[in-house]
Design an enzyme around this catalytic site. Structure first.
Site, PDB file in Angstrom:
ATOM      1  N   LYS A  66       0.311  -1.952   5.103  1.00 51.05           N
ATOM      2  CA  LYS A  66       1.782  -1.442   5.011  1.00 51.05           C
ATOM      3  C   LYS A  66       2.292  -0.777   6.015  1.00 51.05           C
ATOM      4  O   LYS A  66       1.499   0.074   6.805  1.00 51.05           O
ATOM      5  CB  LYS A  66       1.532  -0.548   3.655  1.00 51.05           C
ATOM      6  CG  LYS A  66       3.228  -0.097   3.211  1.00 51.05           C
ATOM      7  CD  LYS A  66       3.035   0.884   1.627  1.00 51.05           C
ATOM      8  CE  LYS A  66       3.992   1.082   1.263  1.00 51.05           C
ATOM      9  NZ  LYS A  66       4.293   1.716  -0.118  1.00 51.05           N
ATOM     10  N   SER A 141       7.040   0.331  -3.726  1.00 46.73           N
ATOM     11  CA  SER A 141       7.797   0.187  -2.429  1.00 46.73           C
ATOM     12  C   SER A 141       6.875  -0.671  -1.583  1.00 46.73           C
ATOM     13  O   SER A 141       7.278  -1.023  -0.364  1.00 46.73           O
ATOM     14  CB  SER A 141       7.753   1.418  -1.961  1.00 46.73           C
ATOM     15  OG  SER A 141       6.501   2.058  -1.756  1.00 46.73           O
ATOM     16  N   SER A 165       4.110   1.979  -6.597  1.00 51.12           N
ATOM     17  CA  SER A 165       4.327   1.178  -5.415  1.00 51.12           C
ATOM     18  C   SER A 165       3.406   0.038  -5.034  1.00 51.12           C
ATOM     19  O   SER A 165       3.318  -0.753  -4.193  1.00 51.12           O
ATOM     20  CB  SER A 165       4.655   1.930  -4.268  1.00 51.12           C
ATOM     21  OG  SER A 165       5.686   2.757  -4.299  1.00 51.12           O
TER      22      SER A 165
END
Length: 457
Positions: A66, A141, A165
């Site tokens: 990420k 997210s 997330s």
């Protein structure tokens, strides 16, 4: 794609060709799941593997990271204009561990800007599309981290979970995602949104792969003062569990139909009951007050001077600071900074922030009481199927989508999203919540459930 399948591919055609094939798939993809693709670095590592120079538990395995996790020399943007040119000079603890085990970092996964969102629509680099329906979101997210697993654009991925997330995109993309116990995985090198809530965690196509990645990234790190200093080792177990359905967590008709079917499957082996958590009706509001307050403090460091987005100098420092932040941050980030600053202001600190912390204590108390009676707690991961792109234009509607996931972060507990099949061609996830450091129980239970629904295939 699972590690076992990847190893078969590497054995038959070599790591370089297998990685080249994956990079070609990424290049042709319409999902927008990556912000940066590490093509040259990945191919160099693949060559090393083919020469027998790459060793470790993840040797030759492509992993997506990420884009809020620091990678030395590789762009780490947080999906924000503010950090669009930022190249860290150090690796995050989890990235160090990946490299020690021979993993190939194939790219930096797209995400909501500074991890603030539920749909990856707040990314400066554009929305991530769902592999099951490109007109829908992949969740957030960590939307990119979920999409790359579902689309075979990586074998493993790392996300971060502040209020759901990891679990949200795992549910929306039909893969496994684990938010570990707070402190099990070092946050050193994670660009912070809300320090007391967030945790780095793994995403994968199977429980075995998820467990292996957790084994690699968990453990002691003195650079993170909140680190628990505990290792993790996955040990298979087969026992009857007491499973509690959380009464206050639910979903729409499509989700609840599949959830209830999953419950009936669980009843075949385990003891199932219902548990009420009275504090949960306040949890969402408390979460957003705490998260936004911490965000307003954390994001004060972005001033356009030391690193990141900058402008031509103005005659006034105050004007320069304001202009950099106005242009560098997106609307959702600015909204959360503003609301967090308000909650922390002298006249409202007690009314909002302190009251939210009291609710947090009540949430922890309710969980503690529930785990006196049950081994694990379950709910739908998300209250709805993956949203159409643009469907959640109203921020409040987006915030409400986190209703089932945020209590876990307030309490610092571990939680797993398990794919339990499809409804109308779209994945549904089952959330399994455990007591502190009960990841082994969660993973074994998740494996048992997942096998009864085809392991997400």
């Amino acid at each position: 794609m699972r590690i076992a399948e990847w190893k078969e591919k590497v054995e038959s055609q070599g790591c370089y060709d297998a990685v080249s094939e994956m990079l070609e798939r990424i290049e042709k993809s319409r999902l927008n799941a990556y912000i940066t693709v590490c093509k040259d670095e990945a191919l160099k590592m693949a060559e090393k593997y083919d020469r027998g120079e790459l060793k470790g538990r993840l040797a030759g395995i492509p992993v997506a990271v990420k884009d809020n996790i620091s990678t030395k020399g590789i762009l780490t943007t947080c999906a924000s204009k503010m950090l669009s040119n930022y190249r860290p000079v150090f690796d995050a603890h989890v990235v160090e561990k990946l490299k020690q085990e021979g993993a190939i970092i194939i790219g930096k996964a797209n995400m909501d800007e500074f991890a603030m969102g539920t749909t990856t629509e707040t990314s400066y680099f554009g929305v991530v599309r769902n592999p099951h329906d490109e007109a829908r979101v992949a969740g957030g997210s960590s939307g990119g981290s979920g999409a790359v697993i579902a689309a075979d654009e990586a074998v493993l991925s790392l996300g971060s979970d502040t209020g759901g997330s990891i679990r949200c995109p795992a549910s929306f993309c039909g893969v496994y995602g684990l938010k570990p116990t707070y402190g099990l995985v070092s946050r050193y090198g994670l660009i912070p949104y809300a320090n007391s809530l967030e945790q780095i965690g793994p995403m994968a196509d199977s429980i075995e792969d998820l467990a292996l990645l957790l084994e690699v990234i968990a453990g002691k790190d003195t650079r993170d003062s909140t680190n628990a200093g505990r290792e993790f080792r996955f040990e298979p177990e087969d026992r009857k569990l007491r499973v509690g359905i959380i009464a206050e967590m639910g979903g729409n008709d499509d989700v609840m139909k599949r959830f209830n079917e999953a419950v009936e499957v669980i009843r075949e082996k385990h003891e199932v009951g219902e548990v009420s958590m009275p504090s949960f009706k306040y949890a969402l509001a408390a979460y957003y007050i705490i998260a936004m307050s911490e965000a307003s403090s954390n994001l004060a460091r972005y001033d356009g001077v030391r690193y990141g987005f900058a402008l031509e100098k103005l005659d006034s420092w105050r004007r320069y600071f304001s202009k950099v932040r106005a242009e560098g941050f997106g609307d959702e980030v600015k909204r959360r900074i503003m609301l967090g600053s308000y909650a922390l202001s002298a006249g409202y600190y007690g009314k909002y922030y302190l009251k939210a912390q009291k609710v947090r204590t009540l949430v922890i108390r309710d969980f503690k009481k529930a785990f006196e009676e049950y081994d694990v707690l379950i709910s739908p991961t998300m209250p709805a199927l993956p949203f159409k792109i643009g469907e959640l234009a109203d921020p409040l509607t987006m915030y409400k989508a986190d209703v089932n996931t945020v209590p876990v972060n307030l309490a610092g507990l571990p939680a797993l999203s398990v794919p339990v099949g499809m409804v109308k061609g779209l994945p549904v996830g089952l959330q399994v919540i455990g007591n502190y450091f009960s990841e082994n129980t969660l993973l074994n239970f998740g494996k048992w459930v997942g096998e009864r629904f085809g392991e997400g295939d």
